[in-house]
Design a protein around this motif. Sequence first.
Motif, PDB file in Angstrom:
ATOM      1  N   TRP A  51      10.753  34.032  16.988  1.00  0.00           N
ATOM      2  CA  TRP A  51      10.901  35.031  18.032  1.00  0.00           C
ATOM      3  C   TRP A  51       9.608  35.844  18.084  1.00  0.00           C
ATOM      4  CZ3 TRP A  51      14.809  35.398  21.481  1.00  0.00           C
ATOM      5  CH2 TRP A  51      15.995  34.715  21.199  1.00  0.00           C
ATOM      6  N   PHE A  52       9.092  35.997  19.290  1.00  0.00           N
ATOM      7  CA  PHE A  52       7.946  36.842  19.555  1.00  0.00           C
ATOM      8  C   PHE A  52       8.388  37.972  20.468  1.00  0.00           C
ATOM      9  CE2 PHE A  52       4.084  34.470  18.184  1.00  0.00           C
ATOM     10  CZ  PHE A  52       4.688  33.283  17.788  1.00  0.00           C
ATOM     11  N   ARG A  53       7.573  39.008  20.549  1.00  0.00           N
ATOM     12  CA  ARG A  53       7.847  40.067  21.512  1.00  0.00           C
ATOM     13  C   ARG A  53       6.534  40.598  22.079  1.00  0.00           C
ATOM     14  NH1 ARG A  53      10.181  44.819  17.460  1.00  0.00           N
ATOM     15  NH2 ARG A  53       8.203  45.308  16.387  1.00  0.00           N
ATOM     16  N   GLN A  54       6.636  41.137  23.275  1.00  0.00           N
ATOM     17  CA  GLN A  54       5.472  41.728  23.908  1.00  0.00           C
ATOM     18  C   GLN A  54       5.904  42.958  24.691  1.00  0.00           C
ATOM     19  OE1 GLN A  54       3.094  39.132  26.396  1.00  0.00           O
ATOM     20  NE2 GLN A  54       1.298  40.416  26.065  1.00  0.00           N
ATOM     21  N   ALA A  55       5.340  44.085  24.316  1.00  0.00           N
ATOM     22  CA  ALA A  55       5.592  45.341  25.020  1.00  0.00           C
ATOM     23  C   ALA A  55       4.487  45.553  26.051  1.00  0.00           C
ATOM     24  CB  ALA A  55       5.626  46.496  24.027  1.00  0.00           C
ATOM     25  N   PRO A  56       4.757  46.318  27.084  1.00  0.00           N
ATOM     26  CA  PRO A  56       3.743  46.568  28.115  1.00  0.00           C
ATOM     27  C   PRO A  56       2.464  47.139  27.514  1.00  0.00           C
ATOM     28  CG  PRO A  56       5.879  47.335  28.866  1.00  0.00           C
ATOM     29  CD  PRO A  56       6.042  46.951  27.427  1.00  0.00           C
ATOM     30  N   GLY A  57       1.339  46.520  27.861  1.00  0.00           N
ATOM     31  CA  GLY A  57       0.054  46.995  27.382  1.00  0.00           C
ATOM     32  C   GLY A  57      -0.288  46.589  25.966  1.00  0.00           C
ATOM     33  N   LYS A  58       0.584  45.792  25.343  1.00  0.00           N
ATOM     34  CA  LYS A  58       0.338  45.372  23.964  1.00  0.00           C
ATOM     35  C   LYS A  58       0.253  43.859  23.879  1.00  0.00           C
ATOM     36  CE  LYS A  58       2.441  49.353  21.662  1.00  0.00           C
ATOM     37  NZ  LYS A  58       3.402  49.787  20.606  1.00  0.00           N
ATOM     38  N   GLU A  59      -0.340  43.390  22.787  1.00  0.00           N
ATOM     39  CA  GLU A  59      -0.439  41.957  22.573  1.00  0.00           C
ATOM     40  C   GLU A  59       0.909  41.394  22.107  1.00  0.00           C
ATOM     41  OE1 GLU A  59      -5.159  41.623  21.326  1.00  0.00           O
ATOM     42  OE2 GLU A  59      -3.595  40.993  19.926  1.00  0.00           O
ATOM     43  N   ARG A  60       1.098  40.124  22.360  1.00  0.00           N
ATOM     44  CA  ARG A  60       2.302  39.459  21.881  1.00  0.00           C
ATOM     45  C   ARG A  60       2.303  39.433  20.362  1.00  0.00           C
ATOM     46  NH1 ARG A  60       2.869  33.624  24.183  1.00  0.00           N
ATOM     47  NH2 ARG A  60       1.158  33.295  22.702  1.00  0.00           N
ATOM     48  N   GLU A  61       3.457  39.670  19.790  1.00  0.00           N
ATOM     49  CA  GLU A  61       3.597  39.806  18.339  1.00  0.00           C
ATOM     50  C   GLU A  61       4.662  38.842  17.819  1.00  0.00           C
ATOM     51  OE1 GLU A  61       4.224  43.651  15.488  1.00  0.00           O
ATOM     52  OE2 GLU A  61       5.658  43.444  17.130  1.00  0.00           O
ATOM     53  N   GLU A  62       4.336  38.144  16.758  1.00  0.00           N
ATOM     54  CA  GLU A  62       5.314  37.271  16.105  1.00  0.00           C
ATOM     55  C   GLU A  62       6.243  38.142  15.288  1.00  0.00           C
ATOM     56  OE1 GLU A  62       3.542  34.158  13.857  1.00  0.00           O
ATOM     57  OE2 GLU A  62       5.422  33.308  13.164  1.00  0.00           O
ATOM     58  N   VAL A  63       7.507  38.136  15.615  1.00  0.00           N
ATOM     59  CA  VAL A  63       8.490  39.012  14.986  1.00  0.00           C
ATOM     60  C   VAL A  63       9.156  38.349  13.791  1.00  0.00           C
ATOM     61  CG1 VAL A  63      10.631  40.290  15.339  1.00  0.00           C
ATOM     62  CG2 VAL A  63       8.917  40.192  17.166  1.00  0.00           C
ATOM     63  N   ALA A  64       9.621  37.132  13.981  1.00  0.00           N
ATOM     64  CA  ALA A  64      10.347  36.434  12.921  1.00  0.00           C
ATOM     65  C   ALA A  64      10.221  34.937  13.135  1.00  0.00           C
ATOM     66  CB  ALA A  64      11.818  36.847  12.908  1.00  0.00           C
ATOM     67  N   THR A  65      10.122  34.204  12.024  1.00  0.00           N
ATOM     68  CA  THR A  65       9.992  32.748  12.058  1.00  0.00           C
ATOM     69  C   THR A  65      10.886  32.144  11.010  1.00  0.00           C
ATOM     70  OG1 THR A  65       7.690  32.936  12.789  1.00  0.00           O
ATOM     71  CG2 THR A  65       8.362  30.818  11.878  1.00  0.00           C
ATOM     72  N   ILE A  66      11.489  31.005  11.350  1.00  0.00           N
ATOM     73  CA  ILE A  66      12.282  30.276  10.383  1.00  0.00           C
ATOM     74  C   ILE A  66      11.732  28.864  10.277  1.00  0.00           C
ATOM     75  CG2 ILE A  66      14.046  29.646  12.111  1.00  0.00           C
ATOM     76  CD1 ILE A  66      16.111  29.905   9.758  1.00  0.00           C
ATOM     77  N   TYR A  67      11.551  28.407   9.040  1.00  0.00           N
ATOM     78  CA  TYR A  67      11.021  27.080   8.759  1.00  0.00           C
ATOM     79  C   TYR A  67      12.173  26.196   8.296  1.00  0.00           C
ATOM     80  CZ  TYR A  67       6.545  29.440   8.965  1.00  0.00           C
ATOM     81  OH  TYR A  67       5.475  30.171   9.378  1.00  0.00           O
ATOM     82  N   THR A  68      12.340  25.083   8.983  1.00  0.00           N
ATOM     83  CA  THR A  68      13.477  24.215   8.693  1.00  0.00           C
ATOM     84  C   THR A  68      13.419  23.677   7.267  1.00  0.00           C
ATOM     85  OG1 THR A  68      13.712  23.591  10.994  1.00  0.00           O
ATOM     86  CG2 THR A  68      14.661  22.110   9.352  1.00  0.00           C
ATOM     87  N   ILE A  69      12.240  23.210   6.851  1.00  0.00           N
ATOM     88  CA  ILE A  69      12.079  22.684   5.507  1.00  0.00           C
ATOM     89  C   ILE A  69      12.074  23.844   4.519  1.00  0.00           C
ATOM     90  CG2 ILE A  69      10.619  21.384   3.938  1.00  0.00           C
ATOM     91  CD1 ILE A  69       9.585  19.841   6.356  1.00  0.00           C
ATOM     92  N   GLY A  70      13.103  23.897   3.705  1.00  0.00           N
ATOM     93  CA  GLY A  70      13.206  24.978   2.729  1.00  0.00           C
ATOM     94  C   GLY A  70      13.915  26.208   3.237  1.00  0.00           C
ATOM     95  N   GLY A  71      14.018  26.356   4.544  1.00  0.00           N
ATOM     96  CA  GLY A  71      14.743  27.483   5.116  1.00  0.00           C
ATOM     97  C   GLY A  71      14.062  28.813   4.934  1.00  0.00           C
TER      98      GLY A  71
END
Length: 119
Positions: free
Chosen positions: A36-56
């Motif tokens: 999940w990424f997010r982007q607020a007005p006037g700001k750069e897109r930010e990686e919020v959370a990531t899940i990796y299938t291998i190993g979880g």
Amino acid sequence: HVKLVESGGGSVQAGGSLTLSCLASGYTVTAYCMAWFRQAPGKEREEVATIYTIGGSTYYVDSVKGRFTISQDSAQNTVYLQMNSLKPEDTAMYYCAGSSRSDRCIFGYWGQGTQVTVS
């Protein structure tokens, strides 16, 4: 044809909760990674959370640690982002992303986004 569709956004008061969903078609959420990424007005897109299938394993940006949880349901082919204790600074468009590679985390697939507004 890969399609990622987000839902669950909305307006909520500070301290409230929302759960975002990302339904995948033409694609499996158990690919190398989903995020999940997010982007607020006037700001750069930010990686919020990531899940990796291998190993979880999971990754969270510092600002959401302890408040957000990413998870996936392979049977529903859906990735979720549970957001608790929401703050006004969490206000942004939230995007689901999936890896287009099976051997590394490269976000080649994106949804259209769902708006989260915290007041």
